[in-house]
Design an enzyme around this catalytic site. Structure first.
Site, PDB file in Angstrom:
ATOM      1  N   GLU A  97       0.801  -1.220   0.000  1.00  0.00           N
ATOM      2  CA  GLU A  97       0.000   0.000   0.000  1.00  0.00           C
ATOM      3  C   GLU A  97       0.836   1.273   0.000  1.00  0.00           C
ATOM      4  OE1 GLU A  97      -2.509  -0.603   3.396  1.00  0.00           O
ATOM      5  OE2 GLU A  97      -4.024  -1.669   2.241  1.00  0.00           O
ATOM      6  N   GLU A 128       7.357 -21.743   8.321  1.00  0.00           N
ATOM      7  CA  GLU A 128       7.780 -20.893   9.435  1.00  0.00           C
ATOM      8  C   GLU A 128       8.950 -21.493  10.210  1.00  0.00           C
ATOM      9  OE1 GLU A 128       5.253 -21.802  13.376  1.00  0.00           O
ATOM     10  OE2 GLU A 128       4.111 -20.752  11.822  1.00  0.00           O
TER      11      GLU A 128
END
Length: 318
Positions: A97, A128
């Site tokens: 953004e 992970e």
């Protein structure tokens, strides 16, 4: 890659998890599944109400991170977010953004998620836990001394994130750790520790809830306030946004109108004359200079509108 089915050290892992507030059961909601729906809504809202105060308690560390990030970015550095699962997705969201909102060049703020782009829309099992991937993702982006790497992990102990932060620190980058447990391993591994302790989740261990909200709030602060420090705002308006659609074109015009008092037609005409640059349009209107001179003057002041405007006004009155 670590084998997700391997449980050779399960007792030790259980002991670690028992110490993490994000993994503990919230005793207030032992009968959660029996509550009426309206009470469920109220319970979740009550839990969320504690997130903002928890973020506020980490205010000094957040400010330290913003100052460090902005100082490096002013010298050409990058901001990289690194996470797995929900934290990784939040980092990618915040990074994506920034260009349209603040007009910053693509690649200056990056989101890196364990498991790569596939992990944005589906779980990538074992990603992970892959320390080598964390190290490799930092090396692949040639992280250096002008960069900042922000590791994000609710537990503060995600192996992929810890490895990425360790490698970034070894390379001389500023490192920041965002976790939701006190005295987290991630905070200890980073130069700046942002431990936002939100307590047990409504659903035990579901850290996409309060922990995720806290992480999003901190990321909002890091990116937005860094952009303020980089001169991407004037007052509290966005003056470096990229008008890539009709809504943003209209917002650009409204910003010029708000900042200068010009009418809509004048704002649109001035923006067209400066190639859509909100900063330059404001400078033309308030500084009384020609469109061709506006970008030059902004460049001379590193893109900061306020000193450029002061010089334009000073020249006009001389």
């Amino acid at each position: 890659m670590a084998d997700p089915n391997a449980r050779t050290d399960a007792p030790a892992l259980h002991a670690v998890l028992a110490e993490l507030s994000t993994e503990q059961a919230n005793e207030k909601y032992a009968d959660l599944d029996l509550l009426p729906t309206r009470d469920l809504v109220a319970a979740m809202n009550d839990e969320d109400a504690g997130v903002a105060p928890a973020v506020a308690r980490a205010g000094d560390a957040i400010a330290q991170a913003v100052d460090g990030i902005s100082e490096r970015m002013l010298r050409g550095g990058r901001l990289l977010y690194v996470g797995a699962g929900t934290p990784g997705r939040l980092g990618v969201l915040d990074a994506s953004e920034a260009p349209p909102t603040f007009g910053i060049e693509p690649g200056r703020i990056l989101g890196v998620i364990a498991g790569g782009p596939t992990a944005l829309v589906t779980a990538v099992e074992g990603a992970e836990d892959d320390e080598q991937a964390g190290l490799g993702d930092i090396a692949a982006r040639d992280v250096g001394q002008l960069d900042t790497v922000v590791g994000i992990s609710a537990s503060g102990r995600t192996p992929y994130v810890l490895a990425a932060v360790a490698e970034a620190r070894r390379r001389g980058a500023l490192t920041v750790g965002i976790a939701c447990n006190a005295a987290s391993d991630l905070g200890a591994a980073a130069d700046v520790a942002i431990d936002v302790v939100v307590g047990p989740e409504l659903l035990t261990g579901s850290t996409r809830l309060k922990a995720g909200t806290a992480q999003k709030m901190v990321l909002n602060m890091l990116s937005t306030l860094t952009m303020v420090r980089l001169g991407k705002t004037w007052g509290n308006v966005m003056v470096d946004l990229k008008a890539s659609n009709e809504k943003l074109v209209a917002r650009s015009e409204r910003t010029v109108m708000l900042a200068t008092g010009a009418d809509a037609a004048t704002a649109a005409t001035t923006l067209a004359a400066v190639g859509g640059s909100v900063k330059a349009a404001i400078l033309v209107q308030l500084g009384g200079i020609r469109p061709a001179a506006a970008e030059t003057l902004l460049a001379q002041h590193g893109g900061f509108l306020r000193p450029a405007l002061e010089e334009a006004r000073s020249n006009d009155s001389a």
